[in-house]
Motif scaffolding. Structure first.
Motif, PDB file in Angstrom:
ATOM      1  N   VAL A 102       0.825  -1.212   0.000  1.00 21.49           N
ATOM      2  CA  VAL A 102       0.000   0.000   0.000  1.00 21.49           C
ATOM      3  C   VAL A 102       0.857   1.259   0.000  1.00 21.49           C
ATOM      4  CG1 VAL A 102      -0.310   0.410   2.496  1.00 21.49           C
ATOM      5  CG2 VAL A 102      -2.177   0.921   0.917  1.00 21.49           C
ATOM      6  N   LEU A 103       2.014   1.212   0.621  1.00 18.97           N
ATOM      7  CA  LEU A 103       2.886   2.392   0.664  1.00 18.97           C
ATOM      8  C   LEU A 103       3.552   2.661  -0.675  1.00 18.97           C
ATOM      9  CD1 LEU A 103       4.628   2.100   4.165  1.00 18.97           C
ATOM     10  CD2 LEU A 103       2.640   3.477   3.514  1.00 18.97           C
ATOM     11  N   ASN A 104       3.563   1.657  -1.544  1.00 17.76           N
ATOM     12  CA  ASN A 104       4.205   1.820  -2.850  1.00 17.76           C
ATOM     13  C   ASN A 104       3.216   1.813  -4.011  1.00 17.76           C
ATOM     14  OD1 ASN A 104       7.297   1.695  -2.354  1.00 17.76           O
ATOM     15  ND2 ASN A 104       6.506   0.027  -1.119  1.00 17.76           N
ATOM     16  N   GLU A 105       1.931   1.637  -3.709  1.00 13.44           N
ATOM     17  CA  GLU A 105       0.920   1.502  -4.766  1.00 13.44           C
ATOM     18  C   GLU A 105       0.547   2.855  -5.368  1.00 13.44           C
ATOM     19  OE1 GLU A 105      -0.891   0.227  -7.533  1.00 13.44           O
ATOM     20  OE2 GLU A 105      -0.448  -1.448  -6.167  1.00 13.44           O
ATOM     21  N   THR A 106       0.571   2.937  -6.699  1.00 14.55           N
ATOM     22  CA  THR A 106       0.217   4.177  -7.394  1.00 14.55           C
ATOM     23  C   THR A 106      -1.176   4.142  -7.998  1.00 14.55           C
ATOM     24  OG1 THR A 106       1.273   3.351  -9.422  1.00 14.55           O
ATOM     25  CG2 THR A 106       2.633   4.690  -7.943  1.00 14.55           C
ATOM     26  N   ASP A 107      -1.719   2.955  -8.210  1.00 13.79           N
ATOM     27  CA  ASP A 107      -3.061   2.851  -8.777  1.00 13.79           C
ATOM     28  C   ASP A 107      -4.102   3.076  -7.672  1.00 13.79           C
ATOM     29  OD1 ASP A 107      -5.625   1.220  -9.437  1.00 13.79           O
ATOM     30  OD2 ASP A 107      -4.578   1.359 -11.360  1.00 13.79           O
ATOM     31  N   PRO A 108      -5.006   4.052  -7.840  1.00 16.42           N
ATOM     32  CA  PRO A 108      -5.959   4.369  -6.754  1.00 16.42           C
ATOM     33  C   PRO A 108      -6.900   3.224  -6.410  1.00 16.42           C
ATOM     34  CG  PRO A 108      -6.505   5.563  -8.773  1.00 16.42           C
ATOM     35  CD  PRO A 108      -5.162   4.952  -8.992  1.00 16.42           C
ATOM     36  N   ASN A 109      -7.302   2.440  -7.401  1.00 21.57           N
ATOM     37  CA  ASN A 109      -8.215   1.330  -7.123  1.00 21.57           C
ATOM     38  C   ASN A 109      -7.520   0.231  -6.325  1.00 21.57           C
ATOM     39  OD1 ASN A 109     -10.400   2.501  -8.568  1.00 21.57           O
ATOM     40  ND2 ASN A 109      -9.515   1.793 -10.480  1.00 21.57           N
ATOM     41  N   VAL A 110      -6.293  -0.076  -6.712  1.00 23.18           N
ATOM     42  CA  VAL A 110      -5.533  -1.088  -5.973  1.00 23.18           C
ATOM     43  C   VAL A 110      -5.240  -0.592  -4.562  1.00 23.18           C
ATOM     44  CG1 VAL A 110      -3.445  -2.491  -5.931  1.00 23.18           C
ATOM     45  CG2 VAL A 110      -4.493  -1.907  -8.118  1.00 23.18           C
ATOM     46  N   ALA A 111      -4.866   0.680  -4.457  1.00 24.87           N
ATOM     47  CA  ALA A 111      -4.571   1.253  -3.137  1.00 24.87           C
ATOM     48  C   ALA A 111      -5.789   1.165  -2.227  1.00 24.87           C
ATOM     49  CB  ALA A 111      -4.117   2.697  -3.285  1.00 24.87           C
ATOM     50  N   GLY A 112      -6.972   1.424  -2.771  1.00 21.47           N
ATOM     51  CA  GLY A 112      -8.196   1.333  -1.979  1.00 21.47           C
ATOM     52  C   GLY A 112      -8.435  -0.078  -1.474  1.00 21.47           C
TER      53      GLY A 112
ATOM     54  N   ALA B  61       7.009   8.772   8.613  1.00 18.63           N
ATOM     55  CA  ALA B  61       8.313   9.429   8.737  1.00 18.63           C
ATOM     56  C   ALA B  61       9.180   9.232   7.497  1.00 18.63           C
ATOM     57  CB  ALA B  61       9.048   8.891   9.965  1.00 18.63           C
ATOM     58  N   SER B  62       8.601   8.679   6.439  1.00 17.82           N
ATOM     59  CA  SER B  62       9.372   8.429   5.216  1.00 17.82           C
ATOM     60  C   SER B  62       9.872   9.745   4.609  1.00 17.82           C
ATOM     61  CB  SER B  62       8.505   7.696   4.183  1.00 17.82           C
ATOM     62  OG  SER B  62       9.129   7.674   2.912  1.00 17.82           O
ATOM     63  N   PRO B  63      11.045   9.735   3.986  1.00 20.83           N
ATOM     64  CA  PRO B  63      11.522  10.939   3.297  1.00 20.83           C
ATOM     65  C   PRO B  63      10.746  11.234   2.019  1.00 20.83           C
ATOM     66  CG  PRO B  63      13.050   9.121   2.955  1.00 20.83           C
ATOM     67  CD  PRO B  63      12.038   8.646   3.958  1.00 20.83           C
ATOM     68  N   MET B  64       9.916  10.286   1.576  1.00 20.80           N
ATOM     69  CA  MET B  64       9.154  10.454   0.334  1.00 20.80           C
ATOM     70  C   MET B  64       7.744  10.925   0.655  1.00 20.80           C
ATOM     71  SD  MET B  64      10.459   7.006  -1.642  1.00 20.80           S
ATOM     72  CE  MET B  64       9.495   7.394  -3.108  1.00 20.80           C
ATOM     73  N   ALA B  65       7.350  12.056   0.067  1.00 19.63           N
ATOM     74  CA  ALA B  65       6.049  12.661   0.351  1.00 19.63           C
ATOM     75  C   ALA B  65       4.896  11.721  -0.005  1.00 19.63           C
ATOM     76  CB  ALA B  65       5.916  13.981  -0.397  1.00 19.63           C
ATOM     77  N   GLU B  66       4.998  11.018  -1.133  1.00 20.27           N
ATOM     78  CA  GLU B  66       3.918  10.127  -1.554  1.00 20.27           C
ATOM     79  C   GLU B  66       3.726   8.984  -0.567  1.00 20.27           C
ATOM     80  OE1 GLU B  66       1.519   9.994  -3.970  1.00 20.27           O
ATOM     81  OE2 GLU B  66       2.032  12.103  -4.141  1.00 20.27           O
ATOM     82  N   VAL B  67       4.817   8.472  -0.027  1.00 13.94           N
ATOM     83  CA  VAL B  67       4.722   7.384   0.958  1.00 13.94           C
ATOM     84  C   VAL B  67       4.041   7.895   2.229  1.00 13.94           C
ATOM     85  CG1 VAL B  67       6.045   5.824   2.434  1.00 13.94           C
ATOM     86  CG2 VAL B  67       6.695   6.126   0.040  1.00 13.94           C
ATOM     87  N   ARG B  68       4.397   9.107   2.658  1.00 14.85           N
ATOM     88  CA  ARG B  68       3.761   9.680   3.862  1.00 14.85           C
ATOM     89  C   ARG B  68       2.260   9.844   3.633  1.00 14.85           C
ATOM     90  NH1 ARG B  68       8.382  13.117   3.498  1.00 14.85           N
ATOM     91  NH2 ARG B  68       7.118  14.877   2.786  1.00 14.85           N
TER      92      ARG B  68
END
Length: 334
Positions: free
Chosen positions: A153-163, A185-192
């Motif tokens: 889930v922290l690496n998923e970019t597809d919104p349906n899969v993430a849901g 606390a990840s340095p990556m904004a998308e992961v946060r």
């Protein structure tokens, strides 16, 4: 020195010394009267050189080149060895991670192991549809490796899969919260962002506490997602962030809905109204923001909101005045 003595002193077996001889790596410089191999001091030194180079991961062919090729470049070979070692460590790390996840699923037989392996492979598929099906089936087919779901889930970019992944994690209760907290606390904004979205879907007291901590995050996106969910949960600490969202025009409708829910579920209606009015009277608030703040007062009960709307119906900004008058007329007793 005969081969047996060399083997004892060098720690290299006689069989390996004969192999070195057959490859031309170390050929004894002499023979005894009985025809036995006899090694000189230079031969023994070369054996130690071979063993040293082998300890770095060089093949015997590479060792031979290193010792005999005058054009051999050690820096280039060391660079290759570093790259190969990193690839090997990465592969071993992936294997270790997979084994840990299989162990976390507590398999009782090989069928469980194979089922978990199939799930992990599906979660890592390039097909979004397959990843989504894996997320949904992970709950139906037995305990899913929570660590794998969190990483997915922290690496998923597809919104349906993430849901689907967030839903699967929510079914696991608070098991994945510690890992999701690390994601905050990840340095990556998308992961946060994905971490706070996932936490928001877990209806657990620990999740609420994590969201309250997220209100102080330096990441404004994390603060906003946390505030929206906390507002829905009736946590009054979310009010300042929700008001800021209305002023900024970021998810302002959702923020206003969250404030309305808070006002109806707690004794903080007058406080919420007072904060909205405070932002309205600041000189730095632009006209569109004042209109959004006025609209946000619509679903805030209590006399503070009603008095503010009455004052705003006489506002110099015609759009604000008309909006306030309309809202005031729709309120009970308006």
């Amino acid at each position: 020195m005969l081969i047996g003595e060399v083997a004892r002193r060098s720690g290299v077996s006689a069989r390996m010394l004969r192999h070195y001889d057959s490859l031309g790596l170390v050929r004894p410089t002499g023979r005894s009267d009985g025809g036995y191999r006899e090694y000189s001091g230079e031969d023994i030194q070369r054996i130690f050189h071979i063993e040293s180079l082998r300890s770095l991961g060089l093949s015997l062919r590479e060792v031979g080149r290193a010792l005999d090729d005058p054009d051999f470049r050690p820096a280039e070979l060391v660079g290759d060895l570093i790259r190969q070692t990193r690839e090997r460590i990465a592969a071993e790390t992936r294997l270790l991670t997979r084994l840990r996840r299989i162990g976390a699923a507590e398999p009782t037989d090989w069928q469980d192991v194979l089922q978990t392996v199939a799930l992990l492979q599906a979660l890592g598929s390039k097909s979004a549809g397959r990843r989504q099906r894996a997320a949904l089936s992970s709950v139906e087919e037995g305990p899913a490796p929570v660590e794998a779901l969190v990483e997915a889930v922290l690496n998923e970019t597809d919104p349906n899969v993430a849901g689907a992944l967030r839903w699967a994690l929510a079914q696991a209760g608070d098991d994945g919260l510690a890992l999701l907290a690390e994601g905050l606390a990840s340095p990556m904004a998308e992961v946060r962002k994905r971490a706070v979205q996932s936490i928001a879907e877990i209806p657990d007291g620990t999740a609420t506490a994590l969201l309250q901590e997220a209100l102080t995050s330096p990441d404004i996106v994390v603060r906003r997602y946390a505030a929206l969910e906390l507002g829905a949960r009736g946590v009054a600490e979310a009010v300042p962030t929700l008001v800021d969202m209305i002023v900024d025009g970021t998810n302002d409708v959702d923020a206003a809905d969250a404030l309305s829910a808070l006002a109806s579920r707690s004794a903080s209606a007058d406080r919420i109204a007072a904060m909205l009015v405070d932002r309205l009277v600041r000189d730095t608030v632009a006209s569109p923001a004042r209109l959004r703040l006025t609209q946000a007062l619509a679903d805030i009960p209590g006399t503070t909101a009603s008095r503010a709307l009455a004052d705003l119906s006489q506002d110099e900004d015609r759009a604000v005045a008309l909006t306030a008058a309309y809202i005031l007329g729709m309120r009970p007793g308006g």
